[in-house]
Design an enzyme around this catalytic site. Structure first.
Site, PDB file in Angstrom:
ATOM      1  N   LYS A 191       0.543  -8.185  -2.031  1.00 57.58           N
ATOM      2  CA  LYS A 191      -0.673  -7.891  -2.577  1.00 57.58           C
ATOM      3  C   LYS A 191      -0.542  -6.391  -3.133  1.00 57.58           C
ATOM      4  O   LYS A 191      -0.053  -5.514  -2.448  1.00 57.58           O
ATOM      5  CB  LYS A 191      -1.742  -7.929  -1.170  1.00 57.58           C
ATOM      6  CG  LYS A 191      -2.973  -7.779  -1.390  1.00 57.58           C
ATOM      7  CD  LYS A 191      -4.040  -7.709  -0.042  1.00 57.58           C
ATOM      8  CE  LYS A 191      -4.095  -6.457   0.588  1.00 57.58           C
ATOM      9  NZ  LYS A 191      -4.410  -5.372   0.031  1.00 57.58           N
ATOM     10  N   LYS A 203     -11.067  -6.043  -5.233  1.00 56.81           N
ATOM     11  CA  LYS A 203     -12.678  -6.145  -4.680  1.00 56.81           C
ATOM     12  C   LYS A 203     -13.623  -5.949  -5.682  1.00 56.81           C
ATOM     13  O   LYS A 203     -14.394  -5.128  -5.286  1.00 56.81           O
ATOM     14  CB  LYS A 203     -12.814  -5.250  -3.486  1.00 56.81           C
ATOM     15  CG  LYS A 203     -11.752  -5.681  -2.318  1.00 56.81           C
ATOM     16  CD  LYS A 203     -11.960  -4.839  -1.090  1.00 56.81           C
ATOM     17  CE  LYS A 203     -10.947  -4.900   0.231  1.00 56.81           C
ATOM     18  NZ  LYS A 203      -9.504  -4.660  -0.121  1.00 56.81           N
ATOM     19  N   PHE A 204     -13.693  -6.469  -6.850  1.00 57.72           N
ATOM     20  CA  PHE A 204     -14.722  -6.152  -7.730  1.00 57.72           C
ATOM     21  C   PHE A 204     -15.805  -6.347  -7.202  1.00 57.72           C
ATOM     22  O   PHE A 204     -16.375  -7.420  -6.717  1.00 57.72           O
ATOM     23  CB  PHE A 204     -14.551  -6.969  -9.059  1.00 57.72           C
ATOM     24  CG  PHE A 204     -13.030  -6.904  -9.716  1.00 57.72           C
ATOM     25  CD1 PHE A 204     -12.565  -5.738  -9.817  1.00 57.72           C
ATOM     26  CD2 PHE A 204     -12.749  -7.980 -10.391  1.00 57.72           C
ATOM     27  CE1 PHE A 204     -11.481  -5.612 -10.435  1.00 57.72           C
ATOM     28  CE2 PHE A 204     -11.254  -7.925 -10.975  1.00 57.72           C
ATOM     29  CZ  PHE A 204     -10.961  -6.672 -11.199  1.00 57.72           C
ATOM     30  N   HIS A 205     -16.907  -5.142  -7.514  1.00 59.04           N
ATOM     31  CA  HIS A 205     -18.291  -5.350  -7.070  1.00 59.04           C
ATOM     32  C   HIS A 205     -19.122  -4.569  -7.884  1.00 59.04           C
ATOM     33  O   HIS A 205     -19.396  -3.362  -7.700  1.00 59.04           O
ATOM     34  CB  HIS A 205     -18.267  -4.682  -5.585  1.00 59.04           C
ATOM     35  CG  HIS A 205     -19.528  -4.799  -4.802  1.00 59.04           C
ATOM     36  ND1 HIS A 205     -19.682  -4.460  -3.624  1.00 59.04           N
ATOM     37  CD2 HIS A 205     -20.779  -5.041  -5.206  1.00 59.04           C
ATOM     38  CE1 HIS A 205     -21.054  -4.413  -3.409  1.00 59.04           C
ATOM     39  NE2 HIS A 205     -21.732  -4.962  -4.025  1.00 59.04           N
ATOM     40  N   ASP A 206     -19.946  -5.204  -8.885  1.00 62.56           N
ATOM     41  CA  ASP A 206     -20.681  -4.719  -9.748  1.00 62.56           C
ATOM     42  C   ASP A 206     -21.497  -5.564 -10.484  1.00 62.56           C
ATOM     43  O   ASP A 206     -21.607  -6.846  -9.858  1.00 62.56           O
ATOM     44  CB  ASP A 206     -19.601  -4.138 -11.046  1.00 62.56           C
ATOM     45  CG  ASP A 206     -20.005  -2.829 -11.632  1.00 62.56           C
ATOM     46  OD1 ASP A 206     -21.121  -2.827 -12.088  1.00 62.56           O
ATOM     47  OD2 ASP A 206     -19.324  -1.998 -11.923  1.00 62.56           O
ATOM     48  N   ILE A 207     -22.278  -5.101 -11.653  1.00 66.04           N
ATOM     49  CA  ILE A 207     -23.260  -6.166 -12.086  1.00 66.04           C
ATOM     50  C   ILE A 207     -22.283  -7.218 -12.751  1.00 66.04           C
ATOM     51  O   ILE A 207     -21.009  -7.203 -13.051  1.00 66.04           O
ATOM     52  CB  ILE A 207     -23.914  -5.659 -13.354  1.00 66.04           C
ATOM     53  CG1 ILE A 207     -22.984  -5.220 -14.336  1.00 66.04           C
ATOM     54  CG2 ILE A 207     -24.933  -4.608 -12.637  1.00 66.04           C
ATOM     55  CD1 ILE A 207     -23.802  -4.831 -15.670  1.00 66.04           C
ATOM     56  N   ASP A 246      -5.854  -7.269  -5.331  1.00 68.47           N
ATOM     57  CA  ASP A 246      -6.881  -6.999  -4.318  1.00 68.47           C
ATOM     58  C   ASP A 246      -7.745  -5.857  -4.697  1.00 68.47           C
ATOM     59  O   ASP A 246      -7.404  -4.592  -4.273  1.00 68.47           O
ATOM     60  CB  ASP A 246      -6.125  -6.665  -2.962  1.00 68.47           C
ATOM     61  CG  ASP A 246      -7.404  -6.466  -2.019  1.00 68.47           C
ATOM     62  OD1 ASP A 246      -8.524  -6.661  -1.883  1.00 68.47           O
ATOM     63  OD2 ASP A 246      -6.796  -5.854  -0.923  1.00 68.47           O
ATOM     64  N   GLN A 282      -8.579  -0.699  11.409  1.00 70.36           N
ATOM     65  CA  GLN A 282      -8.993  -2.409  11.678  1.00 70.36           C
ATOM     66  C   GLN A 282      -9.741  -2.459  12.765  1.00 70.36           C
ATOM     67  O   GLN A 282      -9.622  -1.754  13.924  1.00 70.36           O
ATOM     68  CB  GLN A 282      -7.979  -3.308  11.605  1.00 70.36           C
ATOM     69  CG  GLN A 282      -6.886  -3.313  10.254  1.00 70.36           C
ATOM     70  CD  GLN A 282      -7.711  -3.798   9.074  1.00 70.36           C
ATOM     71  OE1 GLN A 282      -8.707  -4.219   9.168  1.00 70.36           O
ATOM     72  NE2 GLN A 282      -6.920  -4.105   8.028  1.00 70.36           N
ATOM     73  N   THR A 303     -12.468  -6.309   7.376  1.00 68.37           N
ATOM     74  CA  THR A 303     -12.005  -6.383   8.779  1.00 68.37           C
ATOM     75  C   THR A 303     -11.981  -5.070   9.431  1.00 68.37           C
ATOM     76  O   THR A 303     -11.751  -4.880  10.697  1.00 68.37           O
ATOM     77  CB  THR A 303     -10.619  -6.734   8.726  1.00 68.37           C
ATOM     78  OG1 THR A 303     -10.045  -6.198   7.762  1.00 68.37           O
ATOM     79  CG2 THR A 303     -10.499  -8.402   8.615  1.00 68.37           C
ATOM     80  N   ASP A 342       0.839  -1.335   0.034  1.00 63.96           N
ATOM     81  CA  ASP A 342      -0.139   0.144  -0.103  1.00 63.96           C
ATOM     82  C   ASP A 342       0.931   1.144  -0.064  1.00 63.96           C
ATOM     83  O   ASP A 342       0.923   2.126   0.979  1.00 63.96           O
ATOM     84  CB  ASP A 342      -0.906   0.194   0.984  1.00 63.96           C
ATOM     85  CG  ASP A 342      -1.805  -1.059   1.152  1.00 63.96           C
ATOM     86  OD1 ASP A 342      -2.284  -1.556  -0.043  1.00 63.96           O
ATOM     87  OD2 ASP A 342      -2.445  -1.603   2.047  1.00 63.96           O
ATOM     88  N   ARG A 353       0.481  -2.084   7.042  1.00 62.00           N
ATOM     89  CA  ARG A 353       1.211  -1.236   7.902  1.00 62.00           C
ATOM     90  C   ARG A 353       2.301  -1.754   8.719  1.00 62.00           C
ATOM     91  O   ARG A 353       3.277  -1.002   8.761  1.00 62.00           O
ATOM     92  CB  ARG A 353       0.263  -0.170   8.314  1.00 62.00           C
ATOM     93  CG  ARG A 353      -0.382   0.881   7.323  1.00 62.00           C
ATOM     94  CD  ARG A 353      -1.650   1.412   7.734  1.00 62.00           C
ATOM     95  NE  ARG A 353      -2.720   0.292   7.868  1.00 62.00           N
ATOM     96  CZ  ARG A 353      -3.970   0.842   8.057  1.00 62.00           C
ATOM     97  NH1 ARG A 353      -4.426   1.835   8.113  1.00 62.00           N
ATOM     98  NH2 ARG A 353      -4.898  -0.305   8.219  1.00 62.00           N
TER      99      ARG A 353
HETATM  100  O1  C5P Z   1      -2.092  -1.957   6.748  1.00 60.74           O
HETATM  101  P1  C5P Z   1      -3.201  -3.316   7.228  1.00 60.74           P
HETATM  102  O2  C5P Z   1      -2.352  -4.486   7.675  1.00 60.74           O
HETATM  103  O3  C5P Z   1      -4.231  -2.693   7.923  1.00 60.74           O
HETATM  104  O4  C5P Z   1      -3.717  -3.616   5.835  1.00 60.74           O
HETATM  105  C1  C5P Z   1      -4.443  -4.589   5.469  1.00 60.74           C
HETATM  106  C2  C5P Z   1      -4.679  -4.862   4.066  1.00 60.74           C
HETATM  107  O5  C5P Z   1      -5.565  -5.573   3.689  1.00 60.74           O
HETATM  108  C3  C5P Z   1      -4.931  -3.455   3.179  1.00 60.74           C
HETATM  109  O6  C5P Z   1      -4.198  -3.318   2.073  1.00 60.74           O
HETATM  110  C4  C5P Z   1      -6.381  -3.605   2.877  1.00 60.74           C
HETATM  111  O7  C5P Z   1      -7.120  -3.077   1.928  1.00 60.74           O
HETATM  112  C5  C5P Z   1      -6.783  -5.120   2.977  1.00 60.74           C
HETATM  113  N1  C5P Z   1      -7.772  -5.632   3.268  1.00 60.74           N
HETATM  114  C6  C5P Z   1      -8.569  -5.465   4.508  1.00 60.74           C
HETATM  115  N2  C5P Z   1      -9.603  -5.957   4.886  1.00 60.74           N
HETATM  116  C7  C5P Z   1     -10.401  -6.760   3.869  1.00 60.74           C
HETATM  117  C8  C5P Z   1      -9.832  -7.127   2.681  1.00 60.74           C
HETATM  118  C9  C5P Z   1      -8.561  -6.624   2.228  1.00 60.74           C
HETATM  119  O8  C5P Z   1      -7.894  -4.881   5.243  1.00 60.74           O
HETATM  120  N3  C5P Z   1     -11.474  -7.355   4.368  1.00 60.74           N
END
Ligand code: C5P
Length: 229
Positions: free
Chosen positions: A36, A64-68, A62, A183, A120, A14, A204
């Site tokens: 990722k 996260k596709f969300h559409d028709i 990652d 989170q 999460t 990220d 992070r």
């Molecule tokens: O920095 P951190 O450890 O919180 O990052 C978690 C990563 O996982 C982020 O890239 C976030 O977009 C991704 N993610 C998430 N929860 C989900 C799906 C993906 O935190 N359900």
């Protein structure tokens, strides 16, 4: 799942751009098997960056596709063409969308298609998140997906309902006195492995550490201790 722990640790790249991503990749080297690539980096750098990272590591795209259903199936097809090892859609798109995505993914047998259940970071009560994550995992399993993204808290129940081979990928990993940040449903690396998580996603706590490689090695040591204990 018994693969070596470094093949079960996914580091979330990220970061803002190509140079930041390559700097992290080089700093972490082969201590981790997966990277990722999420929204920030993909929007900035696109397919070229995916290809660079794929040269030495497995890639989980990652987005996260969300559409028709039709739009998602086409996007899955495009992502499959990039040669990524794992891709996700959001289970909130419903059973028809999941089925269309799974059909499109069949052309790419080496790419695992998984579904996000409940983020999460979602602030709904843990019990409600557990119910909804399980319901969505069953939906993803019925649609023929390979697994889900869920929190560590839901992983064991999902495995029980959908089978040991149905993959659980868990973000929200924190240990020691690390900042939880946005989170909500968090757990440490050892609990994640013990709960049956196949892949741990860490962003992070590793990428913002003063020494990312040491932070990754620390997470790996906690993961490995669960099997030597
Ligand atoms: O920095 P951190 O450890 O919180 O990052 C978690 C990563 O996982 C982020 O890239 C976030 O977009 C991704 N993610 C998430 N929860 C989900 C799906 C993906 O935190 N359900």
């Amino acid at each position: 799942m018994s693969a070596d722990m470094q093949d079960r640790l996914m580091v979330a790249l990220d970061v803002a751009d190509h140079s930041g991503a390559l700097a992290l990749r080089d700093a972490l080297g082969d201590s981790v098997g997966w990277f990722k690539i999420g929204l920030r980096l993909f929007v900035a750098e696109g397919p070229a960056l995916v290809r660079s990272i794929s040269e030495q590591h497995k890639v989980f795209l990652d987005l996260k596709f969300h559409d028709i259903p039709n739009t998602v199936a086409q996007a899955v097809d495009s992502a499959g063409g990039l040669g990524v090892d794992m891709l996700n859609v959001h289970a909130g798109g419903g059973p028809d969308m999941l089925a269309a995505a799974a059909r499109a993914a069949r052309d790419f047998p080496d790419m695992k298609l998984i579904a996000v259940t409940v983020l999460t970071s979602d602030s709904m009560p843990k019990e409600r998140a557990a119910e909804l994550a399980l319901e969505r995992a069953r939906m993803a399993c019925d649609a023929g997906l390979a697994g889900v993204v869920c929190s560590v808290w839901e992983a064991a129940a999902i495995k029980q309902a959908c089978g040991e081979d149905f993959m659980t990928v868990t973000p929200g990993i924190r240990w020691g006195d690390q900042d939880v940040q946005d989170q909500k449903r968090i757990a440490d690396p050892a609990s994640a492995v013990q709960s049956g998580s196949d892949y741990l996603v860490v962003g992070r706590p590793i990428i913002q550490a003063s020494d990312p490689k040491s932070a990754a090695l620390e997470a790996l040591a906690m993961m490995r201790a669960t099997i030597s204990a």
